[in-house]
Design a protein around this motif. Structure first.
Motif, mmCIF file in Angstrom:
data_model
loop_
_atom_site.group_PDB
_atom_site.id
_atom_site.type_symbol
_atom_site.label_atom_id
_atom_site.label_comp_id
_atom_site.label_asym_id
_atom_site.label_seq_id
_atom_site.Cartn_x
_atom_site.Cartn_y
_atom_site.Cartn_z
ATOM 1 N N GLY A 1 75.569 62.948 72.780
ATOM 2 C CA GLY A 1 74.280 62.395 73.182
ATOM 3 C C GLY A 1 74.365 60.898 73.339
ATOM 4 N N VAL A 2 73.245 60.337 73.799
ATOM 5 C CA VAL A 2 73.181 58.886 73.993
ATOM 6 C C VAL A 2 72.564 58.271 72.743
ATOM 7 C CG1 VAL A 2 72.273 57.017 75.425
ATOM 8 C CG2 VAL A 2 72.718 59.273 76.449
ATOM 9 N N ILE A 3 73.295 57.418 72.067
ATOM 10 C CA ILE A 3 72.693 56.673 70.961
ATOM 11 C C ILE A 3 71.749 55.649 71.600
ATOM 12 C CG2 ILE A 3 73.110 55.110 69.021
ATOM 13 C CD1 ILE A 3 75.895 56.430 68.742
ATOM 14 N N LEU A 4 70.476 55.756 71.256
ATOM 15 C CA LEU A 4 69.488 54.851 71.857
ATOM 16 C C LEU A 4 69.355 53.582 71.025
ATOM 17 C CD1 LEU A 4 66.775 57.535 72.662
ATOM 18 C CD2 LEU A 4 68.320 56.434 74.301
ATOM 19 N N GLU A 5 69.233 53.762 69.726
ATOM 20 C CA GLU A 5 69.154 52.594 68.843
ATOM 21 C C GLU A 5 69.670 52.990 67.467
ATOM 22 O OE1 GLU A 5 65.020 51.449 68.655
ATOM 23 O OE2 GLU A 5 64.571 53.048 67.228
ATOM 24 N N ALA A 6 69.946 51.967 66.641
ATOM 25 C CA ALA A 6 70.499 52.219 65.311
ATOM 26 C C ALA A 6 69.888 51.256 64.310
ATOM 27 C CB ALA A 6 72.016 52.030 65.341
ATOM 28 N N ASP A 7 69.749 51.731 63.081
ATOM 29 C CA ASP A 7 69.360 50.851 61.976
ATOM 30 C C ASP A 7 70.630 50.545 61.190
ATOM 31 O OD1 ASP A 7 66.859 51.394 62.884
ATOM 32 O OD2 ASP A 7 66.074 52.207 61.005
ATOM 33 N N LEU A 8 71.034 49.283 61.199
ATOM 34 C CA LEU A 8 72.294 48.878 60.560
ATOM 35 C C LEU A 8 72.018 47.991 59.359
ATOM 36 C CD1 LEU A 8 74.344 47.709 63.705
ATOM 37 C CD2 LEU A 8 74.289 49.980 62.662
ATOM 38 N N GLU A 9 72.718 48.245 58.268
ATOM 39 C CA GLU A 9 72.635 47.329 57.123
ATOM 40 C C GLU A 9 73.319 46.020 57.503
ATOM 41 O OE1 GLU A 9 74.551 49.514 54.001
ATOM 42 O OE2 GLU A 9 72.988 51.056 54.014
ATOM 43 N N VAL A 10 72.774 44.910 57.005
ATOM 44 C CA VAL A 10 73.408 43.613 57.279
ATOM 45 C C VAL A 10 73.826 42.968 55.962
ATOM 46 C CG1 VAL A 10 72.282 43.260 59.495
ATOM 47 C CG2 VAL A 10 71.141 42.462 57.423
ATOM 48 N N SER B 1 63.628 49.483 76.879
ATOM 49 C CA SER B 1 62.974 50.324 75.874
ATOM 50 C C SER B 1 63.725 51.647 75.728
ATOM 51 C CB SER B 1 61.533 50.586 76.325
ATOM 52 O OG SER B 1 61.126 51.867 75.921
ATOM 53 N N PRO B 2 64.161 51.990 74.511
ATOM 54 C CA PRO B 2 64.841 53.276 74.314
ATOM 55 C C PRO B 2 63.953 54.445 74.716
ATOM 56 C CG PRO B 2 64.995 51.912 72.330
ATOM 57 C CD PRO B 2 64.086 51.201 73.273
ATOM 58 N N GLU B 3 62.646 54.329 74.477
ATOM 59 C CA GLU B 3 61.726 55.427 74.806
ATOM 60 C C GLU B 3 61.715 55.663 76.320
ATOM 61 O OE1 GLU B 3 60.843 52.707 72.994
ATOM 62 O OE2 GLU B 3 60.953 53.671 71.014
ATOM 63 N N ARG B 4 61.612 54.560 77.084
ATOM 64 C CA ARG B 4 61.569 54.726 78.545
ATOM 65 C C ARG B 4 62.920 55.218 79.065
ATOM 66 N NH1 ARG B 4 58.049 50.305 78.865
ATOM 67 N NH2 ARG B 4 59.766 48.881 79.280
ATOM 68 N N THR B 5 63.996 54.736 78.460
ATOM 69 C CA THR B 5 65.322 55.225 78.874
ATOM 70 C C THR B 5 65.376 56.740 78.691
ATOM 71 O OG1 THR B 5 66.389 53.159 78.258
ATOM 72 C CG2 THR B 5 67.803 55.085 78.413
ATOM 73 N N ALA B 6 64.952 57.201 77.524
ATOM 74 C CA ALA B 6 65.014 58.642 77.237
ATOM 75 C C ALA B 6 64.143 59.414 78.211
ATOM 76 C CB ALA B 6 64.563 58.900 75.798
ATOM 77 N N ARG B 7 62.912 58.902 78.458
ATOM 78 C CA ARG B 7 61.990 59.633 79.344
ATOM 79 C C ARG B 7 62.554 59.776 80.742
ATOM 80 N NH1 ARG B 7 57.689 57.061 76.977
ATOM 81 N NH2 ARG B 7 57.511 55.498 78.618
ATOM 82 N N THR B 8 63.256 58.770 81.213
ATOM 83 C CA THR B 8 63.703 58.833 82.598
ATOM 84 C C THR B 8 65.090 59.453 82.758
ATOM 85 O OG1 THR B 8 64.308 56.539 82.378
ATOM 86 C CG2 THR B 8 62.252 56.980 83.456
#
Ligand SMILES: Cc1cc2nc3c(=O)[nH]c(=O)nc-3n(C[C@H](O)[C@H](O)[C@H](O)COP(=O)(O)OP(=O)(O)OC[C@H]3O[C@@H](n4cnc5c(N)ncnc54)[C@H](O)[C@@H]3O)c2cc1C
Length: 478
Positions: free
Chosen positions: A207-216, A56-63
């Motif tokens: 910074g750490v890219i946690l997630e991305a929205d990519l066009e397909v 989870s990106p959220e948990r990664t960021a929190r910790t």
């Protein structure tokens, strides 16, 4: 985090990190002094330790955020961010520093109606392609192999065989970034736009890219078309053709060294775009590998390979899906010897000046004694999105694959050749790619990337305690 895992880390600083890791379930699993390397296999780097991201990106960021604060106050060494570590100059590591291994952060969520996929930065194309394939989609821009993480691909601003597209940053709707201060920011061309432009192609320094929205892009069956020509005619012939994907190959056969080219183009078959197609693997990988590896160190092997590529490949090639073309592991051709590695270079040259640069490269490489195994040519369109853009106009990217022995002498020879090739591409108005060996001089880097000093000034403003550092920053950022 298990108690055994915590003990394995074994120092006061690490135990503090371990506590946060326990709260946030980030296992810090490697012992202090762990030795990491990257795809070059000539960069052994002793690090403080490796933290593994959470799915989870959220948990990664929190910790991770509390560790970032300790780094900022000087209580812990700085952090490098890593994907699959296929860069080749220590860009994903920091001697004595922490490494955040992002790979577990690999959630994938496809919005079919919008043709956008939200993907965790640690996911690889190998994981993403099958998910897109099942919905009739395909990556819009990626490398020519599927091994890499999305975060690593965005942080170098990769490109591949897609014709008529800028690098991958052009396909990004938004990213979520964990900043040096421990905040999670949404960044897009309209929101936190400065960070968006810096982080894409920013080598993990912002910074750490946690997630991305990519066009397909719609998957489709692609018909291959082959043409051989003198390299001097490549740019004109390429401009006269249309294709959705394309690459060129330049001869490394000593009898026609860099003077002959093959252009391979792919055009979609009518009625197949957006359909769900079987995802197959590349044909006969063992044979492809044998032909490639037998050309190493052998003029005869290179002549045979070039003859097969030019004469036999057009007859053997069959239509295949866009995803199948992209679903190729780099390992098919990779050097497995303990004494040598395949080392990549890439040079970007304005389209009209391709032959000018290739002629200069031929005159530098042929007498250098360095074994050039392969050259592919890519169509990379102008990138107006990233601060550290390498394609500031429409360019051809020339990917060169050299074999290098694991000796200091071989590395010195490669450094000298790299610097000469960088001068040659600069004389032709071009630039070079940063994920590979860090052989460029500081002056060469600044000439190829005129925004470098401004990007480093922004780094100091946004990350004043230099929380995020890696081999690239140590070489050129100070
Ligand atoms: C065999 C081979 C073939 C290649 N082919 C191509 C090609 O066709 N086209 C092309 O453009 N490139 C190509 N490359 C280069 C490749 O795209 C880059 O090295 C890419 O970074 C690899 O992804 P990775 O996951 O291994 O990244 P890593 O090597 O792990 O990281 C690369 C950089 O990205 C940063 N980073 C990684 N993840 C994150 C994150 N989540 N947040 C912030 N920063 C992050 C790291 O700090 C580092 O600076 C090739 C490399 C190899 C070895």
């Amino acid at each position: 985090m298990t108690a055994a895992g915590a003990l394995a880390l074994g120092s006061a600083t690490t135990l503090a990190v371990t506590r946060w890791a326990g709260q946030g379930a980030i296992p810090a699993t490697s012992a202090p002094g762990a030795l990491l390397d990257d795809a070059s296999r000539i960069n052994p780097t002793s690090v403080r330790g490796v933290l593994f991201a959470d799915p989870s990106p959220e948990r990664t960021a929190r910790t991770v955020a509390p560790l970032l604060r300790r780094i900022a106050t000087g209580d812990d060494p700085a952090m490098a961010v890593a994907g699959v570590r296929h860069s080749m100059g220590g860009q994903s590591m920091l001697a004595g520093g922490w490494v955040l291994d992002t790979r577990p952060m690999n959630r994938i969520d496809l919005d079919r109606a919008a043709a956008v996929v939200r993907v965790g930065a640690g996911a690889t194309w190998r994981e993403l392609i099958p998910v897109l394939n099942e919905a009739g989609f395909s990556p819009k821009v990626m490398q020519s192999n599927h091994d890499f993480s999305i975060g690593g691909s965005l942080s170098v601003n990769c490109h591949g065989w897609h014709a008529s597209h800028p690098p991958i940053a052009s396909t990004v709707r938004r990213i979520r970034l964990l900043t040096a201060e421990g905040d999670v920011l949404t960044c897009s061309p309209t929101e936190n736009a400065e960070l968006f432009a810096l982080a894409l192609g920013g080598y993990g320094l912002y910074g750490v890219i946690l997630e991305a929205d990519l066009e397909v892009w719609p998957n489709a069956i692609y018909e291959p078309h082959f043409e051989s020509m003198p390299t001097s005619e490549y740019a004109t012939r390429f401009a006269a053709r249309t294709s959705e994907m394309a690459y060129g190959r330049l001869s490394v056969d000593p009898l026609s060294f860099l003077e002959e080219a093959i252009l391979v183009r792919f055009t979609p078959e009518a009625g197949t775009a957006g359909t769900v197609l079987p995802l197959t693997s590349p044909a006969a990988p063992e044979l492809q590998r044998a032909i490639f590896r037998n050309s190493v160190g052998s003029g005869v092997g290179k002549t045979l390979r070039w003859t097969l590529e030019r004469e036999a490949a057009p007859w053997l090639a069959a239509p295949m899906s866009r995803n199948t073309i992209q679903n190729q592991p780099a390992a098919v051709f990779a050097d497995h010897s303990p004494d040598s590695s395949d080392i990549l270079h890439e040079y970007f040259v304005p389209r009209a000046r391709l032959w000018e640069f290739v002629r200069a490269a031929r005159d530098l490489i042929a007498p250098s004694g360095v074994d050039l195994l392969n050259v592919t040519v890519r169509d990379v369109r102008a990138d107006g999105r990233t601060t550290l853009a390498y394609a500031r106009e429409d360019v051809f990217g020339l990917v060169m694959n050299f074999r290098q022995e694991h000796t200091a002498r071989a590395d010195d020879r490669m450094r000298d050749l790299t610097r000469a090739l960088i001068d040659a591409v600069a004389a032709a108005g071009g630039t070079f790619y940063l994920p590979y060996r860090l052989h460029a001089t500081a002056a060469q880097l600044r000439r190829a990337y005129p925004a470098w000093d401004a990007a480093m000034a922004a780094k100091r403003r946004l990350d004043p305690n230099l929380v995020f550092r890696n081999g690239l920053f140590e070489a050129y950022g100070r």
